[in-house]
Design a protein around this motif. Structure first.
Motif, PDB file in Angstrom:
ATOM      1  N   SER A 113     -12.820  -3.307  -3.151  1.00  0.00           N
ATOM      2  CA  SER A 113     -12.066  -2.326  -3.936  1.00  0.00           C
ATOM      3  C   SER A 113     -11.089  -1.545  -3.064  1.00  0.00           C
ATOM      4  N   TYR A 114     -10.086  -0.995  -3.710  1.00  0.00           N
ATOM      5  CA  TYR A 114      -9.169  -0.093  -3.014  1.00  0.00           C
ATOM      6  C   TYR A 114      -8.602   0.912  -4.004  1.00  0.00           C
ATOM      7  N   ALA A 115      -8.109   2.008  -3.475  1.00  0.00           N
ATOM      8  CA  ALA A 115      -7.362   3.004  -4.242  1.00  0.00           C
ATOM      9  C   ALA A 115      -6.187   3.443  -3.393  1.00  0.00           C
ATOM     10  N   VAL A 116      -5.034   3.578  -4.027  1.00  0.00           N
ATOM     11  CA  VAL A 116      -3.842   4.041  -3.321  1.00  0.00           C
ATOM     12  C   VAL A 116      -3.182   5.110  -4.174  1.00  0.00           C
ATOM     13  N   VAL A 117      -2.735   6.186  -3.522  1.00  0.00           N
ATOM     14  CA  VAL A 117      -2.072   7.295  -4.207  1.00  0.00           C
ATOM     15  C   VAL A 117      -0.596   7.305  -3.831  1.00  0.00           C
ATOM     16  N   TYR A 118       0.252   7.417  -4.859  1.00  0.00           N
ATOM     17  CA  TYR A 118       1.700   7.550  -4.684  1.00  0.00           C
ATOM     18  C   TYR A 118       2.126   8.924  -5.190  1.00  0.00           C
ATOM     19  N   THR A 151       1.036  -3.031  -7.457  1.00  0.00           N
ATOM     20  CA  THR A 151       0.803  -3.096  -6.019  1.00  0.00           C
ATOM     21  C   THR A 151       0.298  -4.491  -5.709  1.00  0.00           C
ATOM     22  N   ASP A 152       1.170  -5.303  -5.137  1.00  0.00           N
ATOM     23  CA  ASP A 152       0.831  -6.693  -4.815  1.00  0.00           C
ATOM     24  C   ASP A 152       0.250  -6.740  -3.404  1.00  0.00           C
ATOM     25  N   ILE A 153      -1.021  -7.118  -3.318  1.00  0.00           N
ATOM     26  CA  ILE A 153      -1.675  -7.185  -2.006  1.00  0.00           C
ATOM     27  C   ILE A 153      -1.872  -8.637  -1.556  1.00  0.00           C
ATOM     28  N   GLY A 154      -1.223  -9.569  -2.263  1.00  0.00           N
ATOM     29  CA  GLY A 154      -1.310 -10.970  -1.870  1.00  0.00           C
ATOM     30  C   GLY A 154      -2.663 -11.585  -2.142  1.00  0.00           C
ATOM     31  N   MET A 155      -3.390 -11.045  -3.117  1.00  0.00           N
ATOM     32  CA  MET A 155      -4.741 -11.503  -3.396  1.00  0.00           C
ATOM     33  C   MET A 155      -4.733 -12.568  -4.480  1.00  0.00           C
ATOM     34  N   LEU A 156      -5.521 -13.625  -4.276  1.00  0.00           N
ATOM     35  CA  LEU A 156      -5.722 -14.637  -5.294  1.00  0.00           C
ATOM     36  C   LEU A 156      -7.043 -14.352  -5.994  1.00  0.00           C
ATOM     37  N   GLY A 157      -7.104 -14.641  -7.275  1.00  0.00           N
ATOM     38  CA  GLY A 157      -8.329 -14.382  -8.010  1.00  0.00           C
ATOM     39  C   GLY A 157      -8.184 -13.207  -8.954  1.00  0.00           C
ATOM     40  N   VAL A 178      -2.184   7.256  -9.134  1.00  0.00           N
ATOM     41  CA  VAL A 178      -3.230   6.574  -8.386  1.00  0.00           C
ATOM     42  C   VAL A 178      -3.556   5.260  -9.060  1.00  0.00           C
ATOM     43  N   GLU A 179      -3.693   4.221  -8.265  1.00  0.00           N
ATOM     44  CA  GLU A 179      -4.114   2.909  -8.743  1.00  0.00           C
ATOM     45  C   GLU A 179      -5.430   2.561  -8.058  1.00  0.00           C
ATOM     46  N   MET A 180      -6.443   2.152  -8.853  1.00  0.00           N
ATOM     47  CA  MET A 180      -7.750   1.794  -8.325  1.00  0.00           C
ATOM     48  C   MET A 180      -8.127   0.423  -8.867  1.00  0.00           C
ATOM     49  N   MET A 181      -8.445  -0.503  -7.963  1.00  0.00           N
ATOM     50  CA  MET A 181      -8.734  -1.866  -8.367  1.00  0.00           C
ATOM     51  C   MET A 181      -9.993  -2.371  -7.684  1.00  0.00           C
ATOM     52  N   THR A 182     -10.706  -3.257  -8.389  1.00  0.00           N
ATOM     53  CA  THR A 182     -11.853  -3.965  -7.833  1.00  0.00           C
ATOM     54  C   THR A 182     -11.615  -5.452  -8.027  1.00  0.00           C
ATOM     55  N   ALA A 194       4.566  -2.542  -3.192  1.00  0.00           N
ATOM     56  CA  ALA A 194       4.469  -1.793  -4.443  1.00  0.00           C
ATOM     57  C   ALA A 194       5.841  -1.754  -5.096  1.00  0.00           C
ATOM     58  N   THR A 195       5.905  -2.111  -6.369  1.00  0.00           N
ATOM     59  CA  THR A 195       7.168  -2.087  -7.106  1.00  0.00           C
ATOM     60  C   THR A 195       7.002  -1.248  -8.363  1.00  0.00           C
ATOM     61  N   PHE A 196       8.014  -0.442  -8.647  1.00  0.00           N
ATOM     62  CA  PHE A 196       8.029   0.416  -9.823  1.00  0.00           C
ATOM     63  C   PHE A 196       9.410   0.334 -10.474  1.00  0.00           C
ATOM     64  N   GLN A 197       9.448   0.485 -11.787  1.00  0.00           N
ATOM     65  CA  GLN A 197      10.726   0.463 -12.490  1.00  0.00           C
ATOM     66  C   GLN A 197      10.690   1.431 -13.666  1.00  0.00           C
ATOM     67  N   ASN A 198      11.672   2.326 -13.710  1.00  0.00           N
ATOM     68  CA  ASN A 198      11.918   3.241 -14.827  1.00  0.00           C
ATOM     69  C   ASN A 198      10.680   4.070 -15.192  1.00  0.00           C
ATOM     70  N   LEU A 199      10.817   5.370 -15.032  1.00  0.00           N
ATOM     71  CA  LEU A 199       9.734   6.299 -15.320  1.00  0.00           C
ATOM     72  C   LEU A 199      10.027   7.041 -16.620  1.00  0.00           C
ATOM     73  N   TYR A 200       9.014   7.116 -17.486  1.00  0.00           N
ATOM     74  CA  TYR A 200       9.178   7.724 -18.809  1.00  0.00           C
ATOM     75  C   TYR A 200       8.136   8.814 -19.056  1.00  0.00           C
ATOM     76  N   LEU A 201       8.520   9.780 -19.878  1.00  0.00           N
ATOM     77  CA  LEU A 201       7.580  10.694 -20.509  1.00  0.00           C
ATOM     78  C   LEU A 201       7.190  10.061 -21.828  1.00  0.00           C
ATOM     79  N   ARG A 202       5.886   9.969 -22.097  1.00  0.00           N
ATOM     80  CA  ARG A 202       5.430   9.295 -23.314  1.00  0.00           C
ATOM     81  C   ARG A 202       4.719  10.257 -24.251  1.00  0.00           C
ATOM     82  N   GLY A 203       4.695   9.893 -25.537  1.00  0.00           N
ATOM     83  CA  GLY A 203       4.006  10.685 -26.538  1.00  0.00           C
ATOM     84  C   GLY A 203       2.660  10.079 -26.874  1.00  0.00           C
TER      85      GLY A 203
END
Length: 354
Positions: A113-118, A151-157, A178-182, A194-203
């Motif tokens: 597992s990992y967690a990363v904060v942006y 967040t692409d960590i080059g993991m297969l599976g 924060v992204e947390m993955m197992t 890590a790639t991001f595109q267009n940030l929105y406020l959502r309802g």
């Protein structure tokens, strides 16, 4: 009747499919291959402090210690902060687009597992939006979403997890993501992108969105951290709903737990999704029988216990048997010296912290 998302929390997907799914992480979705249940979380507000580190000649980069970055996510008690400082690594890599900078602050991880904060902030010092009240009130996730966040960590599976936005320090103009993955297989060190595109406020309706920042951000950083995971003795046979099963492995760290087991009977999915997205009765029953019903408990030295039976994971029918992984990132960082044992089914494994 429960839908597939309610019962299994969605399917794993390929990386290409992930990138085409707008809001999959902010909605707590999963990725990879296989049927899973993902973990949704809320976050408490905390305050991060900064550490000045010198890198190279005449170049100064302000980094935040990992323990302080993750205090708002996993708890800020001194013992927890000390553990996160040992496990985590400050990053400080960033990219700017459209007047907004996204910075990878820190990463923490273990075998699976990992967690990363942006951190996300406007360069002019203004807040991203005038009103960032969490949907539903309280201290829940902030009502923000990306068109793309990966967040692409080059993991297969396969892998499963969650992500959300929060505000670690209301006194500044930055918000955190924060992204947390197992993962189903051990994580390998390397370079993360890590790639991001267009940030929105959502309802309340996920389709109700207001563009806050138009741009594309790409951040590369070293994906490596100390692994404090402890592998417990496995190989025991146990019964699961009248089926014979073998415990393949159990790994626990202050961050997460991963349980692997094989059921010596092959699960067969219906493979006939109903038009309304409902899960068939057969598949609901099979998911519960092979996966959801397996009890997993962390037992502490003070006599208390943590029920983790609702962990996410994956199911893979294979040559007459069914291979399962069941794991999650904890709500809080655990001090393994306070953990006495882990119980899977009717098998109890002692934990000896290193």
């Amino acid at each position: 009747m429960k839908t597939y998302r309610q019962s299994l929390d969605e399917l794993h997907f390929t990386r290409e499919e992930k990138n085409a799914m707008a809001d999959r992480l902010t909605a707590g979705e999963s990725r990879g291959g296989g049927k899973v249940r993902s973990i949704r979380r809320t976050v408490a507000v905390g305050v991060a402090a900064a550490l000045l580190m010198t890198m190279g000649v005449g170049a100064a980069v302000t980094l935040t210690p990992a323990g302080e970055v993750f205090a708002s996510v996993f708890g800020g008690a001194p013992a927890q902060t000390e553990i996160m400082d040992r496990m985590g690594v400050p990053i400080g890599a960033s990219d700017t687009s459209g007047g907004v900078t996204i910075t990878a602050d820190a990463i923490i991880g273990d075998t699976y597992s990992y967690a990363v904060v942006y951190s996300i902030a406007r360069d002019d010092g203004q807040p991203l939006a005038e009103d960032l009240t969490p949907l539903g009130g309280g201290d829940g996730p902030l009502p923000l979403t990306f068109d793309q966040a990966d967040t692409d960590i080059g993991m297969l599976g396969g892998s499963h997890g969650t992500a959300y936005f929060y505000d670690a320090d209301p006194a500044d103009n930055a918000i955190q993501y924060v992204e947390m993955m197992t993962a189903d297989t051990p994580i390998e060190p390397g370079t993360a992108t890590a790639t991001f595109q267009n940030l929105y406020l959502r309802g309340e309706d996920i389709q109700d969105r207001t563009l806050l920042a138009e741009g594309k951000w790409k951040i590369r950083f070293q994906f490596d951290f100390p692994d404090s995971g402890v592998s417990l003795e496995a190989g025991q046979t146990f019964q699961l709903n009248g089926m014979e099963a073998t415990l393949d492995g159990v790994t626990i760290s202050p961050l997460s737990i991963q349980v692997g087991y094989t059921v010596w009977e092959e699960l067969v999915w219906d493979h006939q999704d109903q038009a309304d997205g409902q899960m068939s009765e057969h598949d609901r029953e099979q998911s519960y029988r092979f996966f959801e019903s397996l009890p997993v408990t962390v037992n502490f030295t003070d006599g208390t216990a943590l029920d983790l039976s609702g962990n996410g994971g994956g199911i893979r029918p294979e040559d007459g048997k069914t291979v399962c992984q069941k794991g999650r990132v904890f709500e809080e960082i655990l001090d393994l010296s306070t953990v006495e044992s882990v119980t899977v089914g009717d098998v109890t494994l002692p934990v000896e912290a290193e």
